[in-house]
Write a protein that holds these residues in place. Structure first.
Motif, PDB file in Angstrom:
ATOM      1  N   MET A   1       1.639  -3.268  10.544  1.00 37.04           N
ATOM      2  CA  MET A   1       0.479  -2.412  10.309  1.00 37.04           C
ATOM      3  C   MET A   1       0.580  -1.132  11.135  1.00 37.04           C
ATOM      4  SD  MET A   1      -2.104  -2.010   8.435  1.00 37.04           S
ATOM      5  CE  MET A   1      -2.443  -3.605   7.698  1.00 37.04           C
ATOM      6  N   LYS A   2       1.028  -1.246  12.361  1.00 39.47           N
ATOM      7  CA  LYS A   2       1.213  -0.049  13.199  1.00 39.47           C
ATOM      8  C   LYS A   2       2.241   0.870  12.559  1.00 39.47           C
ATOM      9  CE  LYS A   2       0.957   2.289  17.192  1.00 39.47           C
ATOM     10  NZ  LYS A   2       1.696   3.507  16.898  1.00 39.47           N
ATOM     11  N   TYR A   3       3.315   0.326  12.048  1.00 41.23           N
ATOM     12  CA  TYR A   3       4.358   1.114  11.383  1.00 41.23           C
ATOM     13  C   TYR A   3       3.783   1.861  10.177  1.00 41.23           C
ATOM     14  CZ  TYR A   3       8.827   2.184   9.144  1.00 41.23           C
ATOM     15  OH  TYR A   3       9.891   2.836   8.559  1.00 41.23           O
ATOM     16  N   PHE A   4       2.936   1.171   9.407  1.00 37.00           N
ATOM     17  CA  PHE A   4       2.311   1.817   8.258  1.00 37.00           C
ATOM     18  C   PHE A   4       1.481   3.013   8.701  1.00 37.00           C
ATOM     19  CE2 PHE A   4      -1.376   2.476   5.540  1.00 37.00           C
ATOM     20  CZ  PHE A   4      -0.774   2.678   4.302  1.00 37.00           C
ATOM     21  N   TRP A   5       0.621   2.835   9.711  1.00 33.51           N
ATOM     22  CA  TRP A   5      -0.236   3.931  10.154  1.00 33.51           C
ATOM     23  C   TRP A   5       0.557   5.066  10.777  1.00 33.51           C
ATOM     24  CZ3 TRP A   5      -4.662   4.997   8.221  1.00 33.51           C
ATOM     25  CH2 TRP A   5      -5.373   3.976   7.597  1.00 33.51           C
TER      26      TRP A   5
ATOM     27  N   ALA B   1       0.832  -1.202   0.000  1.00 32.45           N
ATOM     28  CA  ALA B   1       0.000   0.000   0.000  1.00 32.45           C
ATOM     29  C   ALA B   1       0.864   1.249   0.000  1.00 32.45           C
ATOM     30  CB  ALA B   1      -0.891  -0.003   1.235  1.00 32.45           C
ATOM     31  N   ASP B   2       0.313   2.317  -0.569  1.00 28.78           N
ATOM     32  CA  ASP B   2       0.949   3.626  -0.480  1.00 28.78           C
ATOM     33  C   ASP B   2      -0.124   4.682  -0.252  1.00 28.78           C
ATOM     34  OD1 ASP B   2      -0.219   4.171  -2.982  1.00 28.78           O
ATOM     35  OD2 ASP B   2       1.623   3.733  -4.071  1.00 28.78           O
ATOM     36  N   ALA B   3       0.288   5.932  -0.135  1.00 28.32           N
ATOM     37  CA  ALA B   3      -0.643   7.019   0.168  1.00 28.32           C
ATOM     38  C   ALA B   3      -1.755   7.126  -0.869  1.00 28.32           C
ATOM     39  CB  ALA B   3       0.113   8.340   0.282  1.00 28.32           C
TER      40      ALA B   3
END
Length: 198
Positions: free
Chosen positions: A87-91, A61-63
């Motif tokens: 997932m936490k890192y992504f958010w 995923a990206d922005a």
């Protein structure tokens, strides 16, 4: 065609199986497609650089995926009653989207998988809701009008779809888990269509 982002992290395949079933539910609604995306693993040793593109499965995923979607289904396995670190890192990297209000007003739902029956499914689902609330998203659960919610002996909560993988980590969903994940995707897509800007 409007798109629902089905964003997940899956270590042993269970959350991916839920994501695929949610995507089927999304695509059962006319005028909506599902965009499956995942996030890269994080290393226990700090590394610099972009993760390699996955050779199989959903792209990372990206922005733009968050900007372009009309709704979001977010999934992660349980890690000590919380979402997994990837997932936490992504958010944690979405502050620019948060300050611009990109996700504000879009509907979202959450889903998870655990190895044990009391392994923290509901606390994980609630923890995944927190960044979505900060982004101004509108959270959807699973209503008890979904009959499978009252009879399931494995996964499935009013907070979101879930799977009981067992100690062997089986990604095979039960009938009720499949029904609830499908219903969650269908509900998200239907409401997202009603809420999307004209």
């Amino acid at each position: 065609m409007s798109e629902i982002l089905v964003l997940y992290y899956s270590h042993r395949g269970s959350v991916r199986a839920l994501a695929q079933q949610i995507a089927r539910g999304v695509e059962s609604v006319a005028g909506v497609t599902a965009r499956l995306r995942t996030v890269p693993r994080v290393a226990s040793v700090c590394t610099v650089g972009e993760p390699e593109i996955p050779p199989v499965g959903a792209p990372y995923a990206d922005a733009a995926d968050l900007e372009e979607c009309i709704g979001l289904a977010l999934g992660s396995p349980t890690r000590f009653g919380n979402m997994a670190a990837p997932m936490k890192y992504f958010w944690d990297s979405t502050a620019a989207l948060w300050s611009a209000g990109v996700l504000a007003g879009k509907p979202a739902c959450v889903f998870t998988s655990t190895a044990s029956a009391h392994g923290g499914q509901e606390s994980t689902l609630l923890s995944m809701m927190l960044p979505l609330l900060h982004h101004g998203m509108l959270l959807l659960g699973l209503p008890y009008s979904e009959s499978a919610l009252s009879v399931t002996r494995s996964g499935g909560t009013p907070y979101g779809a879930s799977h009981l993988a067992g100690p062997d980590g089986s990604p095979t969903l039960t009938d009720e888990e499949r029904q609830l994940a499908f219903a969650q995707g269908r509900r998200l897509a239907s409401i997202a269509l009603q809420l999307r800007p004209r």
